[in-house]
Design a protein around this motif. Structure first.
Motif, PDB file in Angstrom:
ATOM      1  N   LEU A   1       0.832  -1.205   0.000  1.00  0.00           N
ATOM      2  CA  LEU A   1       0.000   0.000   0.000  1.00  0.00           C
ATOM      3  C   LEU A   1       0.866   1.255   0.000  1.00  0.00           C
ATOM      4  N   VAL A   2       1.875   1.284   0.882  1.00  0.00           N
ATOM      5  CA  VAL A   2       2.750   2.461   0.968  1.00  0.00           C
ATOM      6  C   VAL A   2       3.496   2.669  -0.350  1.00  0.00           C
ATOM      7  N   ILE A   3       4.040   1.588  -0.910  1.00  0.00           N
ATOM      8  CA  ILE A   3       4.789   1.706  -2.165  1.00  0.00           C
ATOM      9  C   ILE A   3       3.873   2.159  -3.299  1.00  0.00           C
ATOM     10  N   SER A   4       2.636   1.644  -3.328  1.00  0.00           N
ATOM     11  CA  SER A   4       1.707   2.025  -4.397  1.00  0.00           C
ATOM     12  C   SER A   4       1.345   3.505  -4.307  1.00  0.00           C
ATOM     13  N   ILE A   5       1.215   4.034  -3.093  1.00  0.00           N
ATOM     14  CA  ILE A   5       0.909   5.456  -2.925  1.00  0.00           C
ATOM     15  C   ILE A   5       2.088   6.306  -3.418  1.00  0.00           C
ATOM     16  N   VAL A   6       3.310   5.869  -3.085  1.00  0.00           N
ATOM     17  CA  VAL A   6       4.500   6.576  -3.566  1.00  0.00           C
ATOM     18  C   VAL A   6       4.555   6.534  -5.094  1.00  0.00           C
ATOM     19  N   LEU A   7       4.280   5.371  -5.670  1.00  0.00           N
ATOM     20  CA  LEU A   7       4.312   5.231  -7.126  1.00  0.00           C
ATOM     21  C   LEU A   7       3.233   6.068  -7.793  1.00  0.00           C
ATOM     22  N   LEU A   8       2.083   6.223  -7.138  1.00  0.00           N
ATOM     23  CA  LEU A   8       1.045   7.089  -7.692  1.00  0.00           C
ATOM     24  C   LEU A   8       1.554   8.522  -7.797  1.00  0.00           C
ATOM     25  N   GLY A   9       2.253   8.987  -6.755  1.00  0.00           N
ATOM     26  CA  GLY A   9       2.839  10.324  -6.817  1.00  0.00           C
ATOM     27  C   GLY A   9       3.881  10.437  -7.913  1.00  0.00           C
ATOM     28  N   VAL A  10       4.715   9.386  -8.038  1.00  0.00           N
ATOM     29  CA  VAL A  10       5.726   9.371  -9.104  1.00  0.00           C
ATOM     30  C   VAL A  10       5.052   9.424 -10.473  1.00  0.00           C
ATOM     31  N   PHE A  11       3.968   8.674 -10.633  1.00  0.00           N
ATOM     32  CA  PHE A  11       3.257   8.642 -11.907  1.00  0.00           C
ATOM     33  C   PHE A  11       2.706  10.027 -12.273  1.00  0.00           C
ATOM     34  N   LEU A  12       2.096  10.697 -11.302  1.00  0.00           N
ATOM     35  CA  LEU A  12       1.518  12.017 -11.571  1.00  0.00           C
ATOM     36  C   LEU A  12       2.597  13.032 -11.938  1.00  0.00           C
ATOM     37  N   VAL A  13       3.753  12.962 -11.232  1.00  0.00           N
ATOM     38  CA  VAL A  13       4.858  13.859 -11.567  1.00  0.00           C
ATOM     39  C   VAL A  13       5.401  13.525 -12.949  1.00  0.00           C
ATOM     40  N   TRP A  14       5.568  12.227 -13.227  1.00  0.00           N
ATOM     41  CA  TRP A  14       6.062  11.782 -14.539  1.00  0.00           C
ATOM     42  C   TRP A  14       5.160  12.307 -15.659  1.00  0.00           C
ATOM     43  N   GLU A  15       3.860  12.149 -15.471  1.00  0.00           N
ATOM     44  CA  GLU A  15       2.915  12.595 -16.494  1.00  0.00           C
ATOM     45  C   GLU A  15       2.985  14.103 -16.697  1.00  0.00           C
ATOM     46  N   ARG A  16       3.199  14.806 -15.603  1.00  0.00           N
ATOM     47  CA  ARG A  16       3.233  16.272 -15.698  1.00  0.00           C
ATOM     48  C   ARG A  16       4.428  16.753 -16.494  1.00  0.00           C
ATOM     49  N   PHE A  17       5.555  16.060 -16.374  1.00  0.00           N
ATOM     50  CA  PHE A  17       6.768  16.506 -17.040  1.00  0.00           C
ATOM     51  C   PHE A  17       7.003  15.829 -18.388  1.00  0.00           C
ATOM     52  N   MET A  18       6.122  14.919 -18.774  1.00  0.00           N
ATOM     53  CA  MET A  18       6.204  14.381 -20.133  1.00  0.00           C
ATOM     54  C   MET A  18       5.812  15.480 -21.117  1.00  0.00           C
ATOM     55  N   PRO A  19       6.426  15.500 -22.303  1.00  0.00           N
ATOM     56  CA  PRO A  19       6.027  16.514 -23.294  1.00  0.00           C
ATOM     57  C   PRO A  19       4.553  16.377 -23.632  1.00  0.00           C
ATOM     58  N   ARG A  20       3.943  17.507 -23.920  1.00  0.00           N
ATOM     59  CA  ARG A  20       2.526  17.479 -24.293  1.00  0.00           C
ATOM     60  C   ARG A  20       2.360  16.632 -25.540  1.00  0.00           C
ATOM     61  N   GLY A  21       1.383  15.752 -25.493  1.00  0.00           N
ATOM     62  CA  GLY A  21       1.162  14.853 -26.613  1.00  0.00           C
ATOM     63  C   GLY A  21       1.796  13.499 -26.413  1.00  0.00           C
ATOM     64  N   TYR A  22       2.646  13.368 -25.397  1.00  0.00           N
ATOM     65  CA  TYR A  22       3.328  12.104 -25.157  1.00  0.00           C
ATOM     66  C   TYR A  22       2.929  11.474 -23.829  1.00  0.00           C
ATOM     67  N   SER A  23       2.135  12.155 -23.051  1.00  0.00           N
ATOM     68  CA  SER A  23       1.740  11.628 -21.741  1.00  0.00           C
ATOM     69  C   SER A  23       0.546  10.693 -21.879  1.00  0.00           C
ATOM     70  N   LEU A  24       0.456   9.751 -20.944  1.00  0.00           N
ATOM     71  CA  LEU A  24      -0.622   8.757 -20.984  1.00  0.00           C
ATOM     72  C   LEU A  24      -1.979   9.406 -20.740  1.00  0.00           C
ATOM     73  N   LEU A  25      -2.017  10.360 -19.821  1.00  0.00           N
ATOM     74  CA  LEU A  25      -3.245  11.096 -19.535  1.00  0.00           C
ATOM     75  C   LEU A  25      -3.125  12.510 -20.089  1.00  0.00           C
ATOM     76  N   PRO A  26      -4.240  13.114 -20.500  1.00  0.00           N
ATOM     77  CA  PRO A  26      -4.188  14.519 -20.926  1.00  0.00           C
ATOM     78  C   PRO A  26      -3.669  15.398 -19.792  1.00  0.00           C
ATOM     79  N   HIS A  27      -2.802  16.316 -20.129  1.00  0.00           N
ATOM     80  CA  HIS A  27      -2.237  17.204 -19.107  1.00  0.00           C
ATOM     81  C   HIS A  27      -3.323  18.005 -18.395  1.00  0.00           C
ATOM     82  N   ASP A  28      -4.359  18.389 -19.127  1.00  0.00           N
ATOM     83  CA  ASP A  28      -5.386  19.249 -18.534  1.00  0.00           C
ATOM     84  C   ASP A  28      -6.595  18.462 -18.050  1.00  0.00           C
ATOM     85  N   MET A  29      -6.438  17.126 -17.904  1.00  0.00           N
ATOM     86  CA  MET A  29      -7.578  16.306 -17.503  1.00  0.00           C
ATOM     87  C   MET A  29      -8.165  16.753 -16.170  1.00  0.00           C
TER      88      MET A  29
END
Length: 583
Positions: A345-373
């Motif tokens: 559970l703790v590791i998954s919560i940390v990874l969720l934060g990592v995922f959100l940061v990763w998505e934010r810094f991916m170039p627009r058009g290359y992220s898994l989720l829309p930046h403005d979702m």
């Protein structure tokens, strides 16, 4: 936050595409809000805004899309550099002048559309049944394959984990590659692997093959949604068809129990063989009747599509969801204070934060989720409400089915029959959404009422004492009808609303995102319910723990309904001006 209306550029015929910021070739219309906002031109990574695209398109005024909520971040993107990236990619592939995207699905005959919609709904039914039918089949499968009590959770968990963890990736595939190919691979694959599973005698081989079948099943969900949106451009008709698609999944939650009960009269293996027999002819129909469809990013070369898959984000998200589901699954077996729950559970919560940061810094058009979702209107009340419904259904069905069989010693088929009111109610309410579309399109006050119905159902379950004898007719029977009526409205409404909140080029991702929320809510609910067993004497025969679990699920879904009515604002939702998918 109001949606913006963007008019085409007078000189080039190009309009800014807020919705296509994340890398797609949009064919959806301009979104208009009741609160009109002056547009701010944006140039994103989509590349669909190239003058070349519209110069060759006689219907350019219909082929463009905007989504909601322009942001200040987007307004400052350098136009030439972002367009230049896509132009360079197209030049490398010899497609400097992309062709006009044709929507082959919208021009099909009504009869052909109907057959394809039936195939899509069937795949949704079978995917959802892969979870619900296992509620009844877990005990006989465990006995047949020699699965220990502590490992029985994986009979259901292997499929659910693989399905939920890869939903978003499957949505990305359906948006980047022709959805008809993604769909047929998944649909035919389910038939093949279900047949193989029916002959398994080794528990570990069974677990692996169930996980693979989950991976194949997940391919059919976002691709179906993508094609339904293309097949029915009219917004009102599209909402009805998406409601039918959602209804198929909700029906599976109850009718699959009856099917499983029937086949358990012979052997659990015949359920899997029956699914193969059902899928095979429809897979053939889909193969021959489905026209070639184009991905929203059809003009991008293969290397560019691979970059846009965001494989780094995919792996982080899969690891996050796998650990999260693992922790909650094992908590029900080993306890809430054990390392097997706390560490994942703790590791998954940390990874969720990592995922959100990763998505934010991916170039627009290359992220898994829309930046403005996260800026889409009403996205948070939609997510919160969606998180409650699988929790309600899963907790209702699993505990009642288990109690009837283990405490009341009912047969599997009798248990399924006693749960049939849920299936009949689901069919009736789901069909009613076609004649009464306001049940779906006007959610602000409908959804809280539906939540109250689910709460009432939970309270009837809680005070039923297990539903033996007359208590079944006094509590269980009306609880199933009242609660399922509300649950169906929530499920179909949230599934449709979240999908339509995403722009066309993210239709697959939108559908996958909704289903992830559903699945995560279900996993949490089942785990909490299992933990609350210990609030009684720790046995299934004592209804105290079950009663407390219905207090929990009822209170949560009532809470989400109250938040929904307080937070949701209908006027902020996008209104469609013209067809949703331009031909």
């Amino acid at each position: 936050m109001a949606a913006a209306t963007t008019a085409p550029n007078a000189q080039s015929g190009v309009s800014p595409l807020p919705g296509t910021a994340e890398g797609g070739f949009s064919r959806s219309p301009t979104f208009v809000s009741e609160e009109d906002v002056s547009p701010s031109p944006r140039a994103d990574d989509a590349g669909a805004t190239l003058t070349d695209l519209n110069a060759t398109n006689p219907n350019k005024e219909k082929a463009l899309s905007t989504h909601t909520t322009p942001t200040s971040e987007d307004e400052h993107l350098p136009a030439q550099s972002t367009m230049g990236k896509v132009e360079a990619e197209l030049e490398k592939s010899g497609k400097a002048h992309p062709h006009h995207h044709q929507n082959a699905l919208s021009s099909l005959s009504p009869k052909r559309k109907g057959v394809l919609l039936l195939c899509f709904c069937l795949s949704m039914f079978i995917d959802a049944a892969g979870v619900s039918a296992t509620f009844l089949m877990t005990a006989p499968i465990a006995e047949d394959l020699g699965v220990k009590t502590g490992d029985q959770a994986w009979i259901l968990g292997t499929y659910s984990l693989a399905f939920a963890a890869t939903l978003l990736f499957a949505g990305r595939l359906a948006d980047l590659y022709p959805p008809h190919r993604v769909y047929t691979i998944g649909f035919i694959g389910i038939a093949i692997f279900y047949l193989i599973i029916s002959f398994m005698t080794n528990q570990y081989a069974f677990f692996v093959l169930r996980a693979i079948s989950g991976l194949l099943a997940v391919l059919t969900i976002p691709s179906s949604i993508n094609m339904i949106i293309q097949m029915y451009p009219d917004p009102a008709e599209q909402a009805k068809k998406l409601a039918l698609f959602g209804m198929a999944g909700a029906l599976a939650n109850t009718i699959a129990l009856v099917l499983a009960g029937i086949f358990l009269l012979a052997n659990w293996r015949w359920y899997f063989r029956f699914i193969t027999i059902i899928i095979a002819p429809f897979a053939v129909l889909a193969w021959f009747m489905m026209p070639r469809t184009e991905a929203v990013a059809e003009d991008l070369p293969g290397a560019a599509k691979l970059k846009r898959m965001d494989l780094g984000g995919v792996f982080i998200l899969i690891a996050c969801l796998v650990l999260f589901i693992l922790g909650f699954t094992q908590a029900a077996v080993d306890g809430w204070n054990t390392a097997i729950f706390i560490a994942p559970l703790v590791i998954s919560i940390v990874l969720l934060g990592v995922f959100l940061v990763w998505e934010r810094f991916m170039p627009r058009g290359y992220s898994l989720l829309p930046h403005d979702m996260w800026r889409y209107p009403n996205i948070f009340p939609l997510i919160l409400q969606a998180s409650a419904i699988f929790m309600w259904f899963a907790c209702a069905q699993l505990r009642i089915a288990t109690y009837f069989q283990e405490a009341l010693h009912n047969s599997a088929i009798l248990t399924a029959v006693k749960l049939l009111p849920m299936g009949i109610t689901a069919l009736f309410v789901g069909t009613s959404t076609q004649a009464l579309p306001w049940l779906i399109t006007k959610p602000r006050f409908v959804q809280p009422v539906a939540s109250a119905l689910c709460f009432a159902g939970s309270m009837l379950f809680a005070f039923s004492k297990g539903g033996s004898g007359k208590d079944y007719w006094r509590f269980m029977f009306p609880g199933q009808i009242i609660g399922t009526a509300g649950g169906m409205i929530i499920f179909i409404g949230m599934n449709t609303s979240i999908i339509q909140a995403f722009p066309l080029e993210f239709a697959g991702v939108g559908g996958s995102f909704a289903n992830i929320i559903f699945q995560v809510g279900g996993v949490i609910g089942i785990s909490v319910q299992a933990g609350l067993i210990n609030t009684g004497n720790g046995t299934i025969e004592d209804w105290t723990g079950s009663k407390n679990s219905y207090f929990f699920t009822g209170a949560y879904i009532l809470f989400t309904g109250l938040v929904f009515v307080a937070w949701y604002r209908q006027h902020k939702m996008p209104k469609y001006d013209g067809p949703v998918v331009a031909a």
